[in-house]
Design a protein around this motif. Sequence first.
Motif, PDB file in Angstrom:
ATOM      1  N   ASP A  61       0.849  -1.176   0.000  1.00  0.00           N
ATOM      2  CA  ASP A  61       0.000   0.000   0.000  1.00  0.00           C
ATOM      3  C   ASP A  61       0.893   1.237   0.000  1.00  0.00           C
ATOM      4  N   ILE A  62       0.326   2.380  -0.372  1.00  0.00           N
ATOM      5  CA  ILE A  62       1.129   3.577  -0.613  1.00  0.00           C
ATOM      6  C   ILE A  62       0.598   4.736   0.232  1.00  0.00           C
ATOM      7  N   ILE A  63       1.510   5.457   0.860  1.00  0.00           N
ATOM      8  CA  ILE A  63       1.130   6.631   1.645  1.00  0.00           C
ATOM      9  C   ILE A  63       1.782   7.877   1.048  1.00  0.00           C
ATOM     10  N   PHE A  64       0.945   8.906   0.817  1.00  0.00           N
ATOM     11  CA  PHE A  64       1.385  10.193   0.292  1.00  0.00           C
ATOM     12  C   PHE A  64       1.225  11.272   1.356  1.00  0.00           C
ATOM     13  N   ASN A  65       1.970  12.364   1.182  1.00  0.00           N
ATOM     14  CA  ASN A  65       1.845  13.556   2.020  1.00  0.00           C
ATOM     15  C   ASN A  65       1.023  14.590   1.255  1.00  0.00           C
ATOM     16  N   ASP A  66      -0.176  14.932   1.773  1.00  0.00           N
ATOM     17  CA  ASP A  66      -1.070  15.841   1.055  1.00  0.00           C
ATOM     18  C   ASP A  66      -0.926  17.301   1.484  1.00  0.00           C
ATOM     19  N   THR A  67       0.213  17.660   2.074  1.00  0.00           N
ATOM     20  CA  THR A  67       0.440  19.056   2.426  1.00  0.00           C
ATOM     21  C   THR A  67       0.440  19.923   1.167  1.00  0.00           C
ATOM     22  N   LYS A  68       0.082  21.189   1.348  1.00  0.00           N
ATOM     23  CA  LYS A  68       0.033  22.135   0.232  1.00  0.00           C
ATOM     24  C   LYS A  68       1.019  23.265   0.479  1.00  0.00           C
ATOM     25  N   VAL A  69       1.824  23.567  -0.534  1.00  0.00           N
ATOM     26  CA  VAL A  69       2.855  24.598  -0.396  1.00  0.00           C
ATOM     27  C   VAL A  69       2.220  25.987  -0.434  1.00  0.00           C
ATOM     28  N   TYR A 210      -3.242   8.822   2.853  1.00  0.00           N
ATOM     29  CA  TYR A 210      -2.625  10.141   2.944  1.00  0.00           C
ATOM     30  C   TYR A 210      -2.390  10.518   4.407  1.00  0.00           C
ATOM     31  N   LEU A 211      -1.388  11.340   4.606  1.00  0.00           N
ATOM     32  CA  LEU A 211      -1.159  12.014   5.878  1.00  0.00           C
ATOM     33  C   LEU A 211      -0.700  13.419   5.545  1.00  0.00           C
ATOM     34  N   THR A 212      -0.597  14.253   6.551  1.00  0.00           N
ATOM     35  CA  THR A 212      -0.147  15.630   6.348  1.00  0.00           C
ATOM     36  C   THR A 212       1.070  15.899   7.217  1.00  0.00           C
ATOM     37  N   LEU A 213       2.158  16.298   6.589  1.00  0.00           N
ATOM     38  CA  LEU A 213       3.305  16.837   7.318  1.00  0.00           C
ATOM     39  C   LEU A 213       3.705  18.119   6.606  1.00  0.00           C
ATOM     40  N   HIS A 214       3.633  19.238   7.321  1.00  0.00           N
ATOM     41  CA  HIS A 214       3.946  20.530   6.724  1.00  0.00           C
ATOM     42  C   HIS A 214       5.464  20.723   6.706  1.00  0.00           C
ATOM     43  N   VAL A 215       6.036  20.604   5.526  1.00  0.00           N
ATOM     44  CA  VAL A 215       7.486  20.690   5.381  1.00  0.00           C
ATOM     45  C   VAL A 215       7.928  22.114   5.676  1.00  0.00           C
ATOM     46  N   GLY A 216       8.899  22.264   6.578  1.00  0.00           N
ATOM     47  CA  GLY A 216       9.391  23.578   6.959  1.00  0.00           C
ATOM     48  C   GLY A 216      10.689  23.920   6.242  1.00  0.00           C
TER      49      GLY A 216
END
Length: 342
Positions: A61-69, A210-216
Amino acid sequence: MSQILNPNSLDAYDYELPPELIANFPTFPKEDARLLVYERASGKISHLKFGDLPEILPPCDIIFNDTKVVKARILGKKQSGGETELLLNSPLAGGKFSVYIKGKVRAGSVLNFGENLTAEVCELFDDGSRTVKFSQNGQLLDTAALYGILSRIGHVPLPPYIKRSDTKDDESWYQSVFAKNEGAVAAPTASLHFSDEMIARLSKGREIAYLTLHVGAGTFKGVESEDITQHKIHAEFYDIPQDTQNLIRSNRPILGVGTTVTRCVEEFARSGKSSGECKLFLNLNNKPIRQNYLLTNFHLPKSTLIMLVTSFVGLSQTMRIYKTAVEQKYKFYSYGDAMLVI
């Protein structure tokens, strides 16, 4: 390549990269980007196209990061009239924001931007970051209001190694097709390779989560301690929805798309916390305990991201992969080619 001596030594993670291999533009169509595949069981390296991924990916299974720039880079003026540039990092408590400001400023300084946006400098820190409060027409701004203004006056925060100004095209290029939750100031770049059609192909027989991690902005900060075990990694906000938590808790094989997903999966596997600050530093002393496969781009020398790759494949094999990628003239960094570890 550096001679490998001590895996805790920063110099062991250095490599030579010809400047012409830094990608200033993405590949189109996306499926034509190159894909280096490393098989851990045999040590085999294969050279494919990204469009081959659905055929060669093991069952998982595949997990993506759905954060938005966010358009986190803004240009303005100091009270003296001199030009300044501010890069948003992350929201803080009490209506403050962590930022980076080009040039010298003092606590109490006020910077002026378009649409009557101002930033008052509150604190200065040794790592180069500053805290500010944003106001418009005298009214203190919360995160949502600030993001709305930035969407109109801000610039796409292209990484510093891309030596050109951002364009209108970067607004879509530097954003995944599934970007949803605003808050990142750098893209989860492995995700940029995926089109809607590719995700549809991959979803046949696989769960897509999906998960969300806000890249800093800290993702670009180099490791400064010669002993990497002394490095304190930057913190980034994450949130994992229930269905993705369930997948991580299962025994199903997982492909994490990008280092941000990987850190988040591994944070949850250790702490059981579905949201909070991710401060996990994956390296040879702290290897993955849950994620099976990794899809990522090629990373900066001496960075925490290349150290994360070593946590999957070891130091000597990581440097072998990178040496091969340089020799084969892969494109590096955010708009570059991809590598898959299986």
